[in-house]
Design a protein around this motif. Structure first.
Motif, PDB file in Angstrom:
ATOM      1  N   MET A 105      26.014  38.453  20.485  1.00 45.80           N
ATOM      2  CA  MET A 105      26.439  39.122  21.708  1.00 45.80           C
ATOM      3  C   MET A 105      25.736  38.488  22.898  1.00 45.80           C
ATOM      4  N   SER A 106      26.296  38.722  24.087  1.00 49.80           N
ATOM      5  CA  SER A 106      25.682  38.163  25.287  1.00 49.80           C
ATOM      6  C   SER A 106      24.488  39.003  25.692  1.00 49.80           C
ATOM      7  N   TYR A 144      17.462  34.345  35.136  1.00 50.11           N
ATOM      8  CA  TYR A 144      16.853  34.195  33.813  1.00 50.11           C
ATOM      9  C   TYR A 144      17.720  33.293  32.942  1.00 50.11           C
ATOM     10  N   THR A 145      17.153  32.844  31.834  1.00 48.19           N
ATOM     11  CA  THR A 145      17.856  32.017  30.856  1.00 48.19           C
ATOM     12  C   THR A 145      17.843  32.731  29.513  1.00 48.19           C
ATOM     13  N   HIS A 146      18.967  32.680  28.817  1.00 49.17           N
ATOM     14  CA  HIS A 146      19.077  33.284  27.493  1.00 49.17           C
ATOM     15  C   HIS A 146      19.579  32.230  26.509  1.00 49.17           C
ATOM     16  N   HIS A 147      18.964  32.172  25.321  1.00 53.35           N
ATOM     17  CA  HIS A 147      19.373  31.235  24.275  1.00 53.35           C
ATOM     18  C   HIS A 147      19.751  32.008  23.015  1.00 53.35           C
ATOM     19  N   SER A 148      20.845  31.621  22.403  1.00 52.34           N
ATOM     20  CA  SER A 148      21.179  32.161  21.088  1.00 52.34           C
ATOM     21  C   SER A 148      20.259  31.517  20.056  1.00 52.34           C
ATOM     22  N   PRO A 149      20.263  32.019  18.812  1.00 48.99           N
ATOM     23  CA  PRO A 149      19.416  31.390  17.783  1.00 48.99           C
ATOM     24  C   PRO A 149      19.725  29.902  17.624  1.00 48.99           C
ATOM     25  N   LEU A 150      18.711  29.132  17.311  1.00 48.59           N
ATOM     26  CA  LEU A 150      18.844  27.681  17.178  1.00 48.59           C
ATOM     27  C   LEU A 150      19.608  27.350  15.889  1.00 48.59           C
ATOM     28  N   PRO A 151      20.632  26.515  15.981  1.00 52.13           N
ATOM     29  CA  PRO A 151      21.368  26.142  14.759  1.00 52.13           C
ATOM     30  C   PRO A 151      20.510  25.258  13.851  1.00 52.13           C
ATOM     31  N   THR A 206      18.478  22.351  33.727  1.00 52.21           N
ATOM     32  CA  THR A 206      17.575  23.256  33.006  1.00 52.21           C
ATOM     33  C   THR A 206      18.090  23.550  31.605  1.00 52.21           C
ATOM     34  N   LEU A 207      19.379  23.856  31.492  1.00 48.92           N
ATOM     35  CA  LEU A 207      19.948  24.199  30.191  1.00 48.92           C
ATOM     36  C   LEU A 207      19.929  23.013  29.231  1.00 48.92           C
TER      37      LEU A 207
END
Length: 321
Positions: free
Chosen positions: A1-2, A13-20, A121-122
């Motif tokens: 989810m976002s 702010y920055t949000h990252h999903s789990p690292l593949p 940045t991303l």
């Protein structure tokens, strides 16, 4: 989810999903949502997957988020989260306050520059996580060739960087990034946490004495450990200046002295025009150099050229060194 925005509405702010965990190298796409609106954040998104996953990606339905319904976009963000071994995404949320402060400062940082900073940045943070990028696709910003050269020189370890117009409809990985950005922005608006507390205003004397008292009593009953509850009108539509709901919200939400809540971009012409037309005029008094010159000119003898602070403290010269 976002990511939830309820605690981050006024801050970027920055949000990252789990690292593949799948083996690389990877491809990555970059897109944004919310460049034009007068309300809410600008969100940049990236999505990435292994190069070997490209054929699978083509069959997942990702496309330009603007061509899809909210229901389809929500399904696709779930799809983006459905294969954490191969699929990942990140977003950079730039708050309205940061957009405006950047554009209104003495040496302004325009929206293109802020967009470039978010993109860099991303990409950099994905690289810093150990992801090897072989191909990067970016939706166009400004002059295509110049921007592509700039990104290539910034990230010399990435073999191929492509900047293209309508990249979200040409490259599925950019379409996936578009979904991440758009869904995040929509949820930011839906969950916006207003820091400003609206003050109820009675329209008639009866309301002030009767209905207003009942309202105050009700608010006191609802007041808990977290304090009294206040509500802003959240029917602000898409946030675009041409949206009738956004126009109505802007008209109804102006506080003549202090302007709008922080959800509004004060650097936008739409907001400036409304404030100039319907806001209270402010006159700034700054005697500045004139008063300083008068203070020094009024002194005589040894007291000339002395700081006004020394004069205010009644300090006087008693002799020469």
């Amino acid at each position: 989810m976002s990511p939830s925005s309820s605690s981050s509405s006024s801050s970027s702010y920055t949000h990252h999903s789990p690292l593949p965990t799948a083996d690389g190298p990877y491809i990555l796409g970059v897109d944004e949502a919310g460049r034009g609106p007068v309300l809410g954040p600008l969100v940049y998104g990236v999505a990435y997957c292994p190069l070997s996953y490209k054929d699978d990606l083509d069959n997942l339905g990702f496309a330009d988020s603007k061509t899809l319904t909210p229901e389809v976009r929500n399904e696709l963000i779930n799809t983006l989260n459905s294969d954490p071994t191969n699929l990942a995404w990140s977003v950079r949320v730039i708050s309205p306050q940061d957009i405006s402060s950047g554009m209104l400062r003495k040496n302004p940082t325009n929206l293109n520059q802020q967009s470039q900073q978010a993109t860099i940045t991303l990409i950099r943070e994905v690289l810093d996580k150990g992801i090897q990028l072989a191909e990067v696709y970016v939706d166009a910003l400004g002059t295509i060739d110049k921007y592509q050269q700039y990104l290539s020189s910034t990230f010399p370890t990435i073999p191929s960087i492509t900047v293209a117009t309508k990249a979200d409809s040409k490259y599925k990985i950019v379409g996936a990034a578009s979904i991440a950005a758009k869904v995040t922005r929509d949820r930011c608006l839906d969950d916006w946490a207003f820091e400003e507390l609206p003050e109820p205003v009675a329209s008639t004397e009866e309301e002030a004495t009767g209905e207003e008292e009942e309202k105050e009593e009700k608010e006191e009953e609802e007041e808990g450990e977290s304090g009294p509850r206040y509500r802003w009108n959240t029917e602000y539509g898409s946030g675009y200046p041409s949206d009738p709901n956004t126009k109505a919200w802007l008209k109804a939400s102006l506080e003549p002295t202090f302007g709008f809540p922080s959800i509004a971009r004060f650097s936008w012409t739409t907001v400036k025009v409304i404030m100039e037309k319907d806001g209270h005029a402010v006159q700034w008094f700054d005697e500045g150099q004139a008063s300083l010159i008068r203070a020094f000119d009024s002194a005589k003898g040894r007291e000339r050229d002395r700081s006004h602070v020394a004069n205010d403290l009644c300090l006087r010269s008693v002799g020469d060194l």
